[in-house]
Design a protein around this motif. Structure first.
Motif, PDB file in Angstrom:
ATOM      1  N   GLY A   8      -3.893  10.910   2.168  1.00  0.00           N
ATOM      2  CA  GLY A   8      -3.030   9.988   2.898  1.00  0.00           C
ATOM      3  C   GLY A   8      -3.707   9.398   4.123  1.00  0.00           C
ATOM      4  N   ALA A   9      -4.369  10.234   4.906  1.00  0.00           N
ATOM      5  CA  ALA A   9      -5.049   9.735   6.098  1.00  0.00           C
ATOM      6  C   ALA A   9      -6.197   8.804   5.725  1.00  0.00           C
ATOM      7  N   GLY A  10      -7.002   9.184   4.734  1.00  0.00           N
ATOM      8  CA  GLY A  10      -8.127   8.338   4.334  1.00  0.00           C
ATOM      9  C   GLY A  10      -7.683   7.004   3.777  1.00  0.00           C
ATOM     10  N   ALA A  11      -6.668   6.996   2.911  1.00  0.00           N
ATOM     11  CA  ALA A  11      -6.184   5.746   2.336  1.00  0.00           C
ATOM     12  C   ALA A  11      -5.592   4.830   3.403  1.00  0.00           C
ATOM     13  N   ALA A  12      -4.870   5.393   4.355  1.00  0.00           N
ATOM     14  CA  ALA A  12      -4.285   4.574   5.416  1.00  0.00           C
ATOM     15  C   ALA A  12      -5.366   3.976   6.305  1.00  0.00           C
ATOM     16  N   LEU A  45       0.816  -1.212   0.000  1.00  0.00           N
ATOM     17  CA  LEU A  45       0.000   0.000   0.000  1.00  0.00           C
ATOM     18  C   LEU A  45       0.852   1.266   0.000  1.00  0.00           C
ATOM     19  N   VAL A  46       1.903   1.303   0.801  1.00  0.00           N
ATOM     20  CA  VAL A  46       2.699   2.535   0.923  1.00  0.00           C
ATOM     21  C   VAL A  46       3.416   2.887  -0.387  1.00  0.00           C
ATOM     22  N   PRO A  47       4.169   1.954  -1.029  1.00  0.00           N
ATOM     23  CA  PRO A  47       4.774   2.330  -2.325  1.00  0.00           C
ATOM     24  C   PRO A  47       3.740   2.685  -3.382  1.00  0.00           C
ATOM     25  N   LEU A  48       2.585   2.019  -3.354  1.00  0.00           N
ATOM     26  CA  LEU A  48       1.555   2.320  -4.337  1.00  0.00           C
ATOM     27  C   LEU A  48       0.989   3.722  -4.127  1.00  0.00           C
ATOM     28  N   LEU A  49       0.773   4.111  -2.872  1.00  0.00           N
ATOM     29  CA  LEU A  49       0.275   5.453  -2.587  1.00  0.00           C
ATOM     30  C   LEU A  49       1.284   6.522  -2.981  1.00  0.00           C
ATOM     31  N   VAL A  50       2.547   6.308  -2.650  1.00  0.00           N
ATOM     32  CA  VAL A  50       3.579   7.302  -2.979  1.00  0.00           C
ATOM     33  C   VAL A  50       3.741   7.426  -4.488  1.00  0.00           C
ATOM     34  N   SER A  51       3.749   6.286  -5.196  1.00  0.00           N
ATOM     35  CA  SER A  51       3.881   6.332  -6.651  1.00  0.00           C
ATOM     36  C   SER A  51       2.698   7.036  -7.300  1.00  0.00           C
ATOM     37  N   SER A  52       1.483   6.721  -6.846  1.00  0.00           N
ATOM     38  CA  SER A  52       0.293   7.373  -7.403  1.00  0.00           C
ATOM     39  C   SER A  52       0.301   8.870  -7.108  1.00  0.00           C
ATOM     40  N   MET A  53       0.724   9.233  -5.893  1.00  0.00           N
ATOM     41  CA  MET A  53       0.777  10.644  -5.546  1.00  0.00           C
ATOM     42  C   MET A  53       1.815  11.379  -6.393  1.00  0.00           C
ATOM     43  N   LEU A  54       2.963  10.768  -6.610  1.00  0.00           N
ATOM     44  CA  LEU A  54       3.987  11.384  -7.445  1.00  0.00           C
ATOM     45  C   LEU A  54       3.468  11.635  -8.857  1.00  0.00           C
ATOM     46  N   ALA A  64      -2.115   5.949   9.855  1.00  0.00           N
ATOM     47  CA  ALA A  64      -2.665   7.159   9.239  1.00  0.00           C
ATOM     48  C   ALA A  64      -1.732   8.348   9.432  1.00  0.00           C
ATOM     49  N   VAL A  65      -1.177   8.478  10.633  1.00  0.00           N
ATOM     50  CA  VAL A  65      -0.275   9.606  10.906  1.00  0.00           C
ATOM     51  C   VAL A  65       0.994   9.500  10.068  1.00  0.00           C
ATOM     52  N   LEU A  66       1.611   8.324  10.070  1.00  0.00           N
ATOM     53  CA  LEU A  66       2.870   8.154   9.342  1.00  0.00           C
ATOM     54  C   LEU A  66       2.664   8.258   7.831  1.00  0.00           C
ATOM     55  N   THR A  67       1.553   7.705   7.322  1.00  0.00           N
ATOM     56  CA  THR A  67       1.285   7.790   5.886  1.00  0.00           C
ATOM     57  C   THR A  67       1.012   9.224   5.466  1.00  0.00           C
ATOM     58  N   THR A  68       0.318   9.970   6.307  1.00  0.00           N
ATOM     59  CA  THR A  68       0.061  11.380   5.996  1.00  0.00           C
ATOM     60  C   THR A  68       1.362  12.159   5.901  1.00  0.00           C
TER      61      THR A  68
END
Length: 510
Positions: A145-149, A91-100, A167-171
């Protein structure tokens, strides 16, 4: 040389002092409010409708999320624990890649063409003018970030304290990503490096998903474990969450403030490109036309690409057009990389043990893999002059333009067949993703000539509601025999009939 031929130098004595950005925005806000034709009560009514709708959706979605969390937490097998431990690495690499990718597509700091012409070209501090857009991007990144986490961790049965920490760390991580994209927006070289990093993160997310799929175990072989729910007291968990939240807040504030001081280095060209894209996306979103959204993104890509080396065509008539479609697809290879990267989705769902969801997950992922390749069909179906110039009927052109995406659909479904379980299900998935993408790409724009339907948002054309479902309806019909558990004969016959009907019936044109 006369004074008029020399460079123009700004002299405050001639034009007055340079206004601050805050005073300029205050003056613009005052002028806009003076020309507003809506009363305060009308605005409050709209705000009430939006708040009420958000509250209803939030309450419903929160209730569903809590129930799913309780059901997932009831699983006491070792596989469930291993699944929960694997989710962050996906989930974390996917979120960062999508956000980028999303932020680099729109800037992330953007401005309209009018703002760039009237404001960014003035001596007013550019960083102050762009700061409201930057703050909006930061807020959206934090909310996403908070919602996805919360959804990602709660869906797999994590404890609510773990969900809060995630949620905090992902945000904070997505806020750092936002600041990094603002820094990368300042030069083209940094932007290219950011795109390459996003591609690498997609590969990083695919590796644990493949491991999860390969670790799939037969039913009934799970090993029970005892949940360590009493090892950590609630006070210790709350204290740890409080410390993590405080440190994350300090880090986020420092990142946002430091990055905000570099907004003056952004050029007007990069900010206007994102503003044009947002304007096009907003127009497409108003009409609920998903195909138009894809057209806006593809058009911006080719405009930024400029020109390419031309290649000689091969064949004649239909074969020549198929060859040109293949070359056009190969000129944007990143779409093919993403298409085959989506193969991870059915394998990952199969690895979780939810076999019922594998066909629908494969169908949606395959639809997302094939739909970006339909630009040629989309252009033909929206241009009557182009159809007359090619000298063929629109029905024949739809068949020709679907050959290359159809080949990708067959290859994609064949590679996904081990996760799907049988060749008949793979055929249904291939037929569903192809027919759905063809129907959505060849559909007419929504019609505004009929009677309107009253709604709290105003009068809406009835055809506007069916526009987002075009394509997904055929996908669900092709997958219906699989989802209903019918025999293999029906699993093959129903998608075959849909395929024949789609390419036999002439499409309607504007």
């Amino acid at each position: 040389m006369s004074t008029a031929d020399g460079p123009v130098v700004f002299d405050p004595a001639d034009f007055g002092a340079i206004p601050s950005s805050r005073s300029l925005r205050s003056w613009m806000r005052k002028v806009r409010r003076g020309k507003a034709d809506r009363t305060v009560w009308q605005q409050l009514e709209d705000i009430y409708v939006i708040v009420f709708a958000v509250a209803m959706l939030g309450a419903t979605g929160g209730n569903v999320l809590v129930n799913l969390n309780d059901k997932s937490a009831a699983c006491t097998s070792g596989s469930c624990s291993w699944l929960l431990d694997t989710v962050p690495y996906i989930l974390v690499p996917l979120l960062v890649s999508s956000m980028l990718r999303a932020l680099l597509s729109i800037g992330p700091v953007s401005a309209s063409r009018a703002t760039a012409f009237w404001l960014l070209a003035t001596p007013v501090d550019r960083a102050s003018l762009l700061r409201p857009s930057y703050r909006l991007v930061v807020v959206v990144a934090a909310v996403v970030g908070a919602g996805a986490a919360v959804i990602g961790w709660a869906l797999f049965g994590a404890a609510w304290s773990t969900v809060g920490e995630a949620a905090v760390l992902t945000t904070v991580l997505l806020l750092f990503t936002t600041c990094a994209t603002v820094w990368a927006q300042q030069t083209a070289r940094r932007s290219r490096w950011a795109i390459w990093i996003a591609d690498g993160l997609l590969v990083a997310a695919a590796v644990p998903a493949l491991l999860l799929a390969l670790r799939r175990q037969p039913t009934g072989t799970f090993e029970n474990r005892i949940l360590p729910s009493n090892e950590i007291s609630s006070s210790g968990v709350d204290a740890r969450l409080l410390v993590i939240g405080a440190l994350a807040l300090v880090v986020a504030v420092v990142l946002v403030v430091v990055t905000g001081r570099t907004l003056g280095r952004l050029s007007a060209r990069t900010t206007v490109a994102g503003g044009d894209l947002l304007a096009g996306l907003a127009g497409a979103a108003i009409t609920l036309d998903v195909s138009l959204l894809a057209d806006v993104v593809a058009g911006r890509h080719w405009r930024l690409k400029g020109r390419l080396r031309s290649r000689r065509g091969r064949g004649s008539n239909a074969m020549a057009m198929i060859h040109r479609e293949l070359l056009r697809v190969l000129r944007w290879p990143r779409r093919l990389v993403i298409a085959f990267a989506l193969l991870v989705v059915p394998y990952a769902v199969a690895g979780t043990g939810y076999d019922v969801l594998v066909p629908i997950a494969a169908g949606l992922a395959g639809f997302g893999a094939v739909r970006p390749l339909m630009d040629g069909l989309r252009s033909v179906c929206r241009s009557a002059g182009l159809v007359r110039a090619l000298g063929l009927e629109l029905r024949e052109l739809r068949v020709i333009m679907s050959v290359v995406p159809g080949g990708l659909a067959v290859i994609w479904a064949t590679l996904a067949e081990p996760a799907l379980g049988s060749p008949s299900v793979a055929f249904a998935v291939a037929a569903g993703m192809l027919t759905g993408a063809v129907r959505q790409a060849s559909a007419r724009p929504p019609s505004y000539s009929g009677p309107l339907v009253a709604s709290p948002m105003g009068a809406i054309p009835p055809g506007l509601f069916s526009t987002p479902m075009r394509g997904f309806d055929l996908l669900l019909i092709c997958l219906a025999p699989v989802l209903l558990g019918l025999s293999s004969t029906w699993v093959v016959v129903v998608p075959a009939i849909i395929l024949m009907l789609l390419f036999a019936i002439p499409p309607k044109q504007n």
